[in-house]
Enzyme design. Structure first.
Site, PDB file in Angstrom:
ATOM      1  N   SER A  62      63.478  13.209 -12.275  1.00  0.00           N
ATOM      2  CA  SER A  62      62.550  12.856 -11.366  1.00  0.00           C
ATOM      3  C   SER A  62      63.291  12.668  -9.882  1.00  0.00           C
ATOM      4  O   SER A  62      64.492  12.512  -9.784  1.00  0.00           O
ATOM      5  CB  SER A  62      62.063  11.417 -11.723  1.00  0.00           C
ATOM      6  OG  SER A  62      61.606  11.366 -13.136  1.00  0.00           O
TER       7      SER A  62
HETATM    8  N1  SAH Z   1      63.573  10.220 -16.413  1.00  0.00           N
HETATM    9  C1  SAH Z   1      63.699  11.641 -17.019  1.00  0.00           C
HETATM   10  C2  SAH Z   1      62.698  12.431 -16.723  1.00  0.00           C
HETATM   11  C3  SAH Z   1      62.342  13.351 -17.723  1.00  0.00           C
HETATM   12  S1  SAH Z   1      60.879  14.395 -17.559  1.00  0.00           S
HETATM   13  C4  SAH Z   1      64.813  12.386 -16.050  1.00  0.00           C
HETATM   14  O1  SAH Z   1      65.018  11.713 -14.833  1.00  0.00           O
HETATM   15  O2  SAH Z   1      65.574  13.246 -16.356  1.00  0.00           O
HETATM   16  C5  SAH Z   1      59.999  13.569 -18.994  1.00  0.00           C
HETATM   17  C6  SAH Z   1      60.501  13.812 -20.056  1.00  0.00           C
HETATM   18  O3  SAH Z   1      59.418  13.065 -21.113  1.00  0.00           O
HETATM   19  C7  SAH Z   1      60.739  15.251 -20.748  1.00  0.00           C
HETATM   20  O4  SAH Z   1      62.063  15.392 -21.135  1.00  0.00           O
HETATM   21  C8  SAH Z   1      59.582  15.419 -21.929  1.00  0.00           C
HETATM   22  O5  SAH Z   1      60.446  15.976 -22.900  1.00  0.00           O
HETATM   23  C9  SAH Z   1      59.807  14.011 -22.461  1.00  0.00           C
HETATM   24  N2  SAH Z   1      58.419  13.562 -23.170  1.00  0.00           N
HETATM   25  C10 SAH Z   1      57.105  14.122 -23.072  1.00  0.00           C
HETATM   26  N3  SAH Z   1      56.458  13.348 -24.083  1.00  0.00           N
HETATM   27  C11 SAH Z   1      57.272  12.650 -24.825  1.00  0.00           C
HETATM   28  C12 SAH Z   1      56.874  11.864 -26.004  1.00  0.00           C
HETATM   29  N4  SAH Z   1      55.699  11.725 -26.575  1.00  0.00           N
HETATM   30  N5  SAH Z   1      57.981  11.285 -26.700  1.00  0.00           N
HETATM   31  C13 SAH Z   1      59.060  11.429 -25.781  1.00  0.00           C
HETATM   32  N6  SAH Z   1      59.449  11.979 -24.738  1.00  0.00           N
HETATM   33  C14 SAH Z   1      58.407  12.786 -24.267  1.00  0.00           C
END
Ligand code: SAH
Length: 211
Positions: A62
């Site tokens: 993000s």
């Molecule tokens: N805060 C993280 C954002 C990652 S993007 C950063 O800054 O790197 C969002 C993430 O949510 C992705 O890695 C995706 O695989 C995960 N995601 C999506 N659906 C999910 C679920 N049901 N349970 C766990 N993770 C999930």
């Protein structure tokens, strides 16, 4: 040569303070955590720029400002147990580890979860556990939590997450469709969720294994 710390100072001043982020603990944590360690090699030079970046598997780390807004809203203290859904790169996990007592983070992509575990361990974070699985179910075995941060967008607040929020607990979660979402802030008051709407945002979807 510009050092990562200099780049972080610039990030904190121009992207966060200048836009109204004031919580000193959040600003300090964002100054300390080496965001570039969580960014894949091809994008590392852009680590401290004012936008999200790809981390593989069609997912993104993000934008710093959005992370700061979420952390400021959660107002995590050193006594708190925090649940994070969507570990991704592990960057927000590291920030939460700086701010809270214990962090439990759930990521559905095995490879991303494994990579985040490695980076967090290499940086010396010992108050963090990364689980692979479906975060829409929360983590009933370790619930309840003082704070829950969801880094992927859902059509509504997953009921399991609400039920795992302690009285007085806080949650931030992007709610909406795939292209239009708004950050929602939830506070559990007398057993009832009180919801207020915050910034418009754009996150990847929260994918529930149950549809
Ligand atoms: N805060 C993280 C954002 C990652 S993007 C950063 O800054 O790197 C969002 C993430 O949510 C992705 O890695 C995706 O695989 C995960 N995601 C999506 N659906 C999910 C679920 N049901 N349970 C766990 N993770 C999930």
């Amino acid at each position: 040569m510009t050092t990562p710390l200099t780049l972080r100072r610039q990030m904190v001043d121009s992207q966060l303070r200048a836009r109204g982020i004031a919580n000193p603990r959040v600003l300090d944590a964002m100054l300390r955590v080496p965001r570039h360690e969580f960014v894949p090699e091809p994008y590392r030079a852009e680590s401290y720029d004012d936008h999200p970046l790809p981390i593989g598997d069609n997912q993104t780390i993000s934008q710093p400002y959005v992370v700061a807004v979420m952390l400021e809203a959660l107002d995590v203290t050193l006594n708190d147990a925090v649940l994070e859904i969507g570990t991704g790169s592990g960057y927000v996990t590291a920030l939460l580890a700086e701010l809270a007592a214990q962090v439990f983070s759930v990521e559905r992509h095995l490879a991303l979860a494994g990579n985040a575990r490695q980076v967090l361990a290499a940086l010396g974070y010992t108050n963090v556990r990364v689980f692979s699985g479906d975060g829409t179910l929360g983590l009933s075995a370790v619930a309840p939590f003082n704070a829950i941060l969801v880094s992927a967008a859902a059509p509504r607040v997953p009921p399991a997450l609400l039920s795992q929020l302690r009285e007085g607990g806080r949650m931030v979660i992007p709610i909406g469709s795939s292209d239009s979402q708004q950050l929602h802030f939830v506070r559990m008051c007398n057993g009832q969720p009180v919801i207020s709407l915050r910034e418009p945002v754009r996150f990847v979807p929260l994918i529930s294994d149950r549809g």
